[in-house]
Design an enzyme around this catalytic site. Structure first.
Site, short mmCIF file in Angstrom:
data_model
loop_
_atom_site.label_atom_id
_atom_site.label_comp_id
_atom_site.label_asym_id
_atom_site.label_seq_id
_atom_site.Cartn_x
_atom_site.Cartn_y
_atom_site.Cartn_z
NE ARG A 51 6.78 -52.85 -57.71
CZ ARG A 51 5.66 -52.56 -57.06
NH1 ARG A 51 5.68 -51.81 -55.97
NH2 ARG A 51 4.51 -53.02 -57.50
CB CYS A 108 1.93 -46.04 -56.69
SG CYS A 108 0.52 -46.29 -55.60
#
Length: 152
Positions: A51, A108
């Protein structure tokens, strides 16, 4: 087939919530923008490496990471049995990604697993990092913000 009640129940007792200082410093998107332009802080992204690199974005509309960020996957803080690694091992590993925690910002996807890295820093005896709670989801909400892909 059950009875329907339309009256709102009366509260049983009043709560007693007290405001307290936050456990960590938080920063907003403007602080991140300033850091991208001028530097000074290490931004550490807790998402999975794929990611982070922009290869597999499962939640947000754009893959990648905040320019200049480093990747420290939150699961790397754990042993195979799911418990935190020993403090000395965490400290050695986190120094590589974080450097001085006083000059670091954890983020995040949505701010949740960044807290895992903050806790790992505490276990390692390295307190003081800040949290960007808006994280990647907030960052990518404005298409004018720069996005980096690939490894940091």
């Amino acid at each position: 087939g059950q009875p329907v009640v339309t009256d709102a129940p009366a509260p049983r007792a009043r709560g007693s919530i007290a405001s307290r200082p936050t456990l960590v410093t938080t920063v907003d998107v403007n602080a991140i923008l300033h850091n991208v332009e001028h530097g000074g802080k290490t931004i550490v992204d807790a998402r999975a490496p794929d990611r982070f690199r922009g290869e597999n974005e499962t939640i947000d509309p754009v893959g990648g990471h905040i320019p200049g960020a480093k990747n420290r996957f939150f699961k790397d803080n754990l042993q195979a049995d799911g418990r935190f690694k020993a403090p000395d091992q965490l400290k050695a590993e986190l120094k590589v990604a974080v450097g001085d925690p006083q000059d670091a910002i954890m983020q995040c996807g949505s701010g949740v697993t960044a807290c895992h890295n903050l806790l790992a820093l505490e276990v390692a005896g390295m307190p003081g990092a800040a949290l960007y709670p808006g994280s990647w989801s907030e960052w990518t909400a404005d298409p004018r913000r720069a996005v980096a892909t690939g490894a940091a």
